[in-house]
Scaffold this motif. Structure first.
Motif, mmCIF file in Angstrom:
data_model
loop_
_atom_site.group_PDB
_atom_site.id
_atom_site.type_symbol
_atom_site.label_atom_id
_atom_site.label_comp_id
_atom_site.label_asym_id
_atom_site.label_seq_id
_atom_site.Cartn_x
_atom_site.Cartn_y
_atom_site.Cartn_z
ATOM 1 N N SER A 137 5.120 2.581 -18.916
ATOM 2 C CA SER A 137 4.804 3.713 -18.041
ATOM 3 C C SER A 137 4.793 3.321 -16.564
ATOM 4 C CB SER A 137 3.450 4.321 -18.428
ATOM 5 O OG SER A 137 2.514 3.292 -18.618
ATOM 6 N N VAL A 138 4.546 2.054 -16.268
ATOM 7 C CA VAL A 138 4.506 1.669 -14.855
ATOM 8 C C VAL A 138 5.717 0.839 -14.415
ATOM 9 C CG1 VAL A 138 2.010 1.810 -14.576
ATOM 10 C CG2 VAL A 138 2.985 -0.312 -15.345
ATOM 11 N N ASP A 139 6.362 0.190 -15.370
ATOM 12 C CA ASP A 139 7.505 -0.666 -15.006
ATOM 13 C C ASP A 139 8.547 -0.564 -16.123
ATOM 14 O OD1 ASP A 139 9.054 -2.526 -13.691
ATOM 15 O OD2 ASP A 139 7.823 -4.260 -14.247
ATOM 16 N N PRO A 140 9.209 0.613 -16.202
ATOM 17 C CA PRO A 140 10.035 0.906 -17.379
ATOM 18 C C PRO A 140 11.104 -0.141 -17.672
ATOM 19 C CG PRO A 140 9.935 2.807 -15.900
ATOM 20 C CD PRO A 140 9.214 1.693 -15.225
ATOM 21 N N ASP A 141 11.727 -0.694 -16.620
ATOM 22 C CA ASP A 141 12.820 -1.641 -16.881
ATOM 23 C C ASP A 141 12.442 -3.080 -16.525
ATOM 24 O OD1 ASP A 141 12.718 -1.605 -14.161
ATOM 25 O OD2 ASP A 141 14.764 -0.870 -13.846
ATOM 26 N N GLY A 142 11.172 -3.318 -16.243
ATOM 27 C CA GLY A 142 10.729 -4.683 -15.933
ATOM 28 C C GLY A 142 11.126 -5.163 -14.549
ATOM 29 N N GLY A 143 11.698 -4.281 -13.739
ATOM 30 C CA GLY A 143 12.189 -4.687 -12.415
ATOM 31 C C GLY A 143 11.063 -5.083 -11.464
ATOM 32 N N ILE A 144 9.920 -4.409 -11.585
ATOM 33 C CA ILE A 144 8.808 -4.733 -10.669
ATOM 34 C C ILE A 144 8.288 -6.138 -10.985
ATOM 35 C CG2 ILE A 144 6.478 -4.068 -9.939
ATOM 36 C CD1 ILE A 144 7.262 -1.137 -10.536
ATOM 37 N N ALA A 145 8.055 -6.389 -12.261
ATOM 38 C CA ALA A 145 7.547 -7.717 -12.658
ATOM 39 C C ALA A 145 8.536 -8.824 -12.275
ATOM 40 C CB ALA A 145 7.280 -7.738 -14.160
ATOM 41 N N ALA A 146 9.830 -8.518 -12.356
ATOM 42 C CA ALA A 146 10.829 -9.544 -12.048
ATOM 43 C C ALA A 146 10.782 -9.948 -10.575
ATOM 44 C CB ALA A 146 12.221 -9.031 -12.412
ATOM 45 N N ALA A 162 0.837 -1.211 0.000
ATOM 46 C CA ALA A 162 0.000 0.000 0.000
ATOM 47 C C ALA A 162 0.868 1.256 0.000
ATOM 48 C CB ALA A 162 -0.958 -0.013 1.189
ATOM 49 N N VAL A 163 1.886 1.227 -0.856
ATOM 50 C CA VAL A 163 2.687 2.442 -1.047
ATOM 51 C C VAL A 163 2.131 3.180 -2.264
ATOM 52 C CG1 VAL A 163 4.749 1.388 -0.057
ATOM 53 C CG2 VAL A 163 4.419 1.301 -2.542
ATOM 54 N N LYS A 164 2.574 4.408 -2.470
ATOM 55 C CA LYS A 164 2.232 5.109 -3.700
ATOM 56 C C LYS A 164 3.085 4.546 -4.834
ATOM 57 C CE LYS A 164 -0.871 8.071 -2.267
ATOM 58 N NZ LYS A 164 -0.520 9.009 -1.235
ATOM 59 N N ALA A 165 2.580 4.625 -6.049
ATOM 60 C CA ALA A 165 3.241 3.975 -7.187
ATOM 61 C C ALA A 165 4.725 4.352 -7.356
ATOM 62 C CB ALA A 165 2.461 4.274 -8.469
ATOM 63 N N PRO A 166 5.124 5.611 -7.137
ATOM 64 C CA PRO A 166 6.554 5.908 -7.318
ATOM 65 C C PRO A 166 7.459 5.143 -6.338
ATOM 66 C CG PRO A 166 5.262 7.941 -7.387
ATOM 67 C CD PRO A 166 4.338 6.844 -6.910
ATOM 68 N N GLY A 167 6.891 4.594 -5.264
ATOM 69 C CA GLY A 167 7.689 3.837 -4.299
ATOM 70 C C GLY A 167 7.731 2.346 -4.579
ATOM 71 N N LEU A 168 7.003 1.899 -5.588
ATOM 72 C CA LEU A 168 6.834 0.462 -5.788
ATOM 73 C C LEU A 168 8.112 -0.251 -6.241
ATOM 74 C CD1 LEU A 168 4.885 -1.923 -5.715
ATOM 75 C CD2 LEU A 168 4.188 -1.346 -8.045
ATOM 76 N N ALA A 169 8.912 0.413 -7.071
ATOM 77 C CA ALA A 169 10.137 -0.252 -7.551
ATOM 78 C C ALA A 169 11.053 -0.572 -6.370
ATOM 79 C CB ALA A 169 10.849 0.643 -8.568
#
Ligand SMILES: NC(=O)C1=CN([C@@H]2O[C@H](COP(=O)(O)OP(=O)(O)OC[C@H]3O[C@@H](n4cnc5c(N)ncnc54)[C@H](OP(=O)(O)O)[C@@H]3O)[C@@H](O)[C@H]2O)C=CC1
Ligand SMILES: CC(C)(CO)C(=O)C(=O)O
Length: 329
Positions: free
Chosen positions: A124-133, A75-82
């Protein structure tokens, strides 16, 4: 059940406090600074339309101190998700459910879709794929929060209205794990819907957030004033219709009219959207996941979005001028 709240702000506190108040779950939180100190002293606290709710929590700045969980609510804001994605590993086991209780288009949105955007990785939400990884789709349960809340002091939230949650499998259908999570959330006092196509619910919630949130941030106006001005209301309605056309191409047409949706927003009264709260506090704004991702999907499916583009451009300049959005994108 072991539940960890990653990000104990307005929504994290609301979910955590309600779960902890049942006395049935071992609730922990990853937090920092004054929030961490307040959680360790007072536990999780919420006040608001449903009266005071509180419960104990084990809080730490270090996910490794909390160990593998059954459920992690992000439950963070999106800019903190990475950053969360990079640090979350100690909380995750093979069966941990990761529930992002966040507005906007999530990183996994297209992975479970069929049709023209199937499998699209959203830059736009996961520019380098790091979140999905770091946050595999197999662990994810999609979530939409229908509540309005703000932090009244570190570790304590004000719940102005709403206790609705929609949860669902990223790949659709209603699974046993979604049904079990719905039971847990309902027992904690949420009004939970298990959706067979969570992307549709995300898109519907976004209808309001992609318009009202940036406009409120730019103007400093509460939701009642945004919807109350006939010209601004018309702009939001027309932008909603653009997004509605994208939804139709993606397979989830919205059956409501913008006017019907405004009537729901009006019930919030004079509420500061979460993006206005961010702008006033000098925090990075969730522009990419709330608006940029809609533009990206529009481009992908060939729907022009001139009004959404204009809202994005204005909010981007506003964000850059105030240090809330990066200069170069
Ligand atoms: N507020 C609302 O009414 C609604 C909000 N939402 C959505 O829910 C999501 C959460 O919003 P909201 O609760 O309002 O946000 P808040 O800003 O109130 O809370 C976010 C919390 O996350 C914490 N956080 C951020 N990064 C980290 C980190 N790396 N480690 C530990 N803690 C961290 C922040 O801590 P710190 O203060 O230290 O930065 C803060 O406590 C957003 O996507 C929002 O759009 C959805 C529906 C309604
Ligand atoms: C305005 C509200 C409460 C509902 O649309 C919201 O989701 C937000 O503030 O981000």
């Amino acid at each position: 059940m072991k539940v960890c709240i990653y990000g104990a702000g307005a929504i994290g506190l609301l979910i955590g406090a309600r779960l902890a108040a049942t006395g049935k779950h071992d609730v922990s939180a990853v937090a920092r600074g004054m929030t961490l100190a307040a959680l360790n002293e007072h536990g999780l606290r919420v006040d608001g339309f449903a009266g005071p709710i509180s419960g104990p929590v084990r809080a730490s700045a270090d996910p490794a101190a909390l160990g593998v969980q059954d459920v992690v609510v992000i439950a963070v804001k999106a800019p903190g998700l990475a950053d969360v994605a990079r640090r979350i590993a100690p909380l995750l086991g093979p069966h941990t459910l990761v529930v992002p209780a966040m507005n906007g288009v999530p990183w996994w949105f297209c992975q479970g879709l069929s049709g023209p955007a199937a499998g699209l990785a959203l830059k736009s939400v996961d520019p380098d794929g790091g979140i999905a990884a770091h946050l595999p789709i197999d662990n994810v349960i999609g979530c939409v929060v229908h509540a309005a809340a703000s932090v009244s002091e570190p570790g304590k939230a004000w719940n102005q209205m709403g206790r609705g949650l929609v949860i669902g499998e990223p790949r659709g259908g209603v699974s046993e794990r979604v049904a079990a999570l719905k039971t847990v959330l309902d027992e904690a006092g949420f009004e939970t819907i298990a959706s067979e196509m969570i992307q549709r619910d995300i898109w519907y919630k976004l209808w309001g957030n992609m318009t009202t949130n940036p406009i409120s941030a730019i103007t400093g106006a509460t939701t009642d004033r945004v919807i109350g001005d006939e010209l601004v209301r018309q702009l939001t309605s027309d932008a909603m219709l653009e997004s509605g056309r994208i939804g139709e191409r993606l397979g989830f047409a919205i059956t409501q009219t913008p006017a019907e949706r405004h009537a729901i927003t009006r019930k919030l009264g004079a509420f500061k959207t979460s993006m206005l709260q961010d702008a006033e506090a000098g925090r990075a704004i969730e522009l990419d996941s709330l608006v940029g991702a809609v533009r990206e999907l529009g481009q992908h499916v060939g729907v022009a979005t001139p009004l959404i583009d204009a809202i994005f451009g204005l909010a981007r300049v506003f964000g850059q001028v105030h240090g809330l959005y990066p200069e170069a994108r």
